[in-house]
Design an enzyme around this catalytic site. Structure first.
Site, short mmCIF file in Angstrom:
data_model
loop_
_atom_site.label_atom_id
_atom_site.label_comp_id
_atom_site.label_asym_id
_atom_site.label_seq_id
_atom_site.Cartn_x
_atom_site.Cartn_y
_atom_site.Cartn_z
N HIS A 148 0.87 -1.18 0.00
CA HIS A 148 0.00 0.00 0.00
C HIS A 148 0.91 1.23 0.00
O HIS A 148 2.02 1.18 0.54
CB HIS A 148 -0.84 -0.05 1.28
CG HIS A 148 -1.90 0.99 1.39
ND1 HIS A 148 -1.63 2.29 1.77
CD2 HIS A 148 -3.25 0.94 1.19
CE1 HIS A 148 -2.76 2.98 1.79
NE2 HIS A 148 -3.76 2.19 1.44
N ASP A 225 3.09 -4.55 7.98
CA ASP A 225 1.88 -3.75 7.82
C ASP A 225 0.70 -4.72 7.99
O ASP A 225 0.41 -5.53 7.11
CB ASP A 225 1.90 -3.12 6.43
CG ASP A 225 0.60 -2.41 6.09
OD1 ASP A 225 -0.39 -2.59 6.82
OD2 ASP A 225 0.58 -1.67 5.09
N GLN A 228 -4.53 -5.18 6.84
CA GLN A 228 -5.52 -6.11 6.28
C GLN A 228 -5.52 -7.46 6.98
O GLN A 228 -6.35 -8.33 6.65
CB GLN A 228 -5.27 -6.33 4.78
CG GLN A 228 -5.42 -5.09 3.93
CD GLN A 228 -6.86 -4.57 3.88
OE1 GLN A 228 -7.81 -5.27 4.21
NE2 GLN A 228 -7.02 -3.33 3.46
N LYS A 251 -10.60 -0.79 10.40
CA LYS A 251 -10.80 -1.98 9.56
C LYS A 251 -11.18 -3.18 10.42
O LYS A 251 -11.43 -4.27 9.90
CB LYS A 251 -9.53 -2.29 8.77
CG LYS A 251 -9.16 -1.20 7.76
CD LYS A 251 -8.01 -1.66 6.89
CE LYS A 251 -7.29 -0.52 6.21
NZ LYS A 251 -8.01 0.06 5.09
N CYS A 389 -4.65 2.44 -3.70
CA CYS A 389 -3.35 2.88 -3.14
C CYS A 389 -2.28 1.82 -3.36
O CYS A 389 -1.45 1.56 -2.49
CB CYS A 389 -3.45 3.24 -1.66
SG CYS A 389 -4.60 4.55 -1.31
N1 7TS Z 1 -1.72 -0.74 4.60
C1 7TS Z 1 -2.62 -1.52 4.00
C2 7TS Z 1 -2.25 -2.91 3.58
C3 7TS Z 1 -3.92 -1.03 3.79
O1 7TS Z 1 -4.82 -1.81 3.21
C4 7TS Z 1 -4.23 0.28 4.20
C5 7TS Z 1 -5.57 0.90 3.93
C6 7TS Z 1 -3.24 1.03 4.85
C7 7TS Z 1 -1.99 0.49 5.02
C8 7TS Z 1 -3.52 2.40 5.39
O2 7TS Z 1 -4.37 2.29 6.47
P1 7TS Z 1 -4.95 3.60 7.18
O3 7TS Z 1 -5.94 3.06 8.15
O4 7TS Z 1 -3.82 4.30 7.81
O5 7TS Z 1 -5.59 4.41 6.08
N2 7TS Z 1 -6.22 0.34 2.83
C9 7TS Z 1 -7.29 0.84 2.16
C10 7TS Z 1 -7.83 0.19 1.07
O6 7TS Z 1 -7.42 -0.86 0.60
N3 7TS Z 1 -8.87 0.91 0.63
O7 7TS Z 1 -9.01 1.98 1.40
C11 7TS Z 1 -8.02 1.95 2.39
#
Ligand code: 7TS
Length: 434
Positions: A148, A225, A228, A251, A389
């Site tokens: 990401h 990370d 997910q 999430k 992303c």
């Molecule tokens: N890493 C991964 C693997 C992710 O899927 C996401 C967010 C992030 C980092 C960032 O997370 P945040 O909570 O700091 O925003 N992924 C997604 C997505 O797949 N669609 O919208 C957000």
């Protein structure tokens, strides 16, 4: 990458899998769980909401909403400051959430949990604090092509600041990490390997323990990370053996704007503060300041107290349902969705068949994913379309976007059917699939 060009047929073993999955779909426990998510009762565009975008953000069960409400109505005060009763109560609620989350991820101690705004900020914290201190010109950091942007851009900025070099592990045609490429890059003795537990672009479940072991064998630290993975899998940082683990509350049935960074205590001790100001100091004089103990050293300013309390409740909710129970339900959904989606003529599914979660990224003929998403939305079905992303991953596959349907504990097998019917409708609107 898996393309189905054959006719719209399933084999006997496939239909058995579908039958089994459908039997499991009548599991009453999951209806009870689904009923706890008020938003799922909504109609969208005149149709019952079919929410297939949990990889972007999950929905929230009533008890999380109620816990945040109760905190704000009855318990709110600033934390770690006042000696009055309400402040002590708020601090207790905040620190109790830290404890719940620490236990949940198998941390040795709750001080190994730093609250952040989410995965993105957790990674930025490491890139700034650890990176600026320990990464020097010519040092190497390994990332992967399936990261990401949140696990790419902070390192690019660090590399610009320090003169470090980034290398990216290749991705195979079926959407796995190329472990030979990893080994090749590890020979260059990097300082850090930072990689995703589960790909948000394809659902690939990476062999994290193996990667951590290989990285440690050459003296590199590891950051996982977990954005997910944490919503779906029982995480145990001790078993994973990693050095940092980042994840987001929103999430995993919790509120937005809050997440955590788990880190090894000895590393946190030698890392300087990330941001500075109130809360993170033990003493300030006009000549200088001394830092608070870990983890408070990394939590400058008034934190997202209600968010943290809601995060703790969300984790408690997941624990009460049971990550094992969730996994059984999601595996069943995953199996069923895989069978049904791979039987759709003209649909190209990205990512592996095995070693994956219930995130399905696909293209459908030459219908643009945004058009597909719009047509599904008219039928109440929420999927995500775009690059997620994951632009380097999209570039790797020579595409600009995919449609992505992602499932969670509240989804049903009927919603897989609804998705497939929606695809059929889209095909009709576009006069067939090219
Ligand atoms: N890493 C991964 C693997 C992710 O899927 C996401 C967010 C992030 C980092 C960032 O997370 P945040 O909570 O700091 O925003 N992924 C997604 C997505 O797949 N669609 O919208 C957000």
């Amino acid at each position: 990458m898996e393309t189905n060009q054959s006719e719209n047929q399933v084999s006997i073993s496939d239909s058995q899998a579908i039958e089994e999955a459908l039997n499991e779909s009548t599991n009453p426990d999951f209806q009870v769980i689904r009923d706890q998510f008020p938003i799922l009762r909504r109609n969208i565009n005149g149709h019952p909401l079919v929410y297939l975008d949990s990889a972007a953000s999950s929905q929230k069960p009533l008890r999380v909403l109620e816990r945040i409400d109760r905190y704000l109505r009855e318990q709110h005060a600033n934390v770690h400051r006042g000696v009055h009763s309400l402040s002590i109560e708020a601090t207790d609620a905040y620190e109790e959430a830290r404890n719940t989350i620490a236990v949940h991820v198998g941390a040795a101690d709750s001080s190994e949990i730093v609250f952040t705004r989410g995965t993105t900020e957790s990674i930025n914290l490491v890139a700034s604090s650890w990176g600026d201190t320990f990464v020097k010109e010519g040092d190497e950091i390994i990332l992967t092509k399936m990261e990401h942007h949140s696990n790419i851009v902070p390192w690019q900025i660090l590399a610009e600041r320090t003169g470090a070099r980034l290398n990216y592990v290749d991705v195979t045609a079926d959407g796995r990490l190329d472990m030979n490429d990893l080994d090749r890059l590890l020979e260059r003795r990097p300082k850090l390997v930072s990689f995703t537990h589960v790909s948000n672009g394809m659902g690939t479940l990476n062999p994290v323990i193996d990667i951590v072991e290989r990285a440690h064998a050459v003296g590199a630290l590891t950051l996982i990370d977990g954005a997910q993975a944490a919503p779906h899998l029982q995480i145990n940082v001790e078993e994973l053996g990693c050095d940092f683990y980042a994840f987001s509350a929103h999430k995993m049935c919790g509120p937005t704007g809050v997440g955590a960074l788990w880190g090894r205590r000895d590393l946190f001790e030698i890392m300087p503060p990330y941001q500075s100001g109130g809360e993170m100091i033990s003493e300030v004089t006009l000549e200088g300041s001394r830092w608070a103990e870990v983890p408070h050293k990394f939590e400058a300013g008034t934190p997202n107290i209600s968010g943290v309390v809601g995060f703790g409740e969300a984790v408690q909710f997941l624990n009460d349902v049971g990550l094992d129970t969730i996994a059984v339900h999601e595996n069943s959904l995953k199996k069923y969705a895989l069978e049904r989606l791979t039987a759709v003529e003209g649909l190209t599914l990205y990512g592996p068949r095995e070693e994956r979660t219930s995130v399905f990224s696909f293209t459908y003929g030459d219908i643009h994913p945004h058009d597909l998403s719009t047509i599904l939305d008219q039928n109440g079905i929420a999927i995500r379309a775009g690059h997620h992303c994951n632009q380097p991953l999209m570039d790797h596959f020579g595409i600009s976007a995919t449609a992505r349907a992602s499932f969670y504990l509240y989804n049903t097998h009927n919603e897989v059917d609804a998705l497939c019917e929606g695809l059929q409708m889209a095909a009709k609107v576009f006069g067939g699939i090219a």
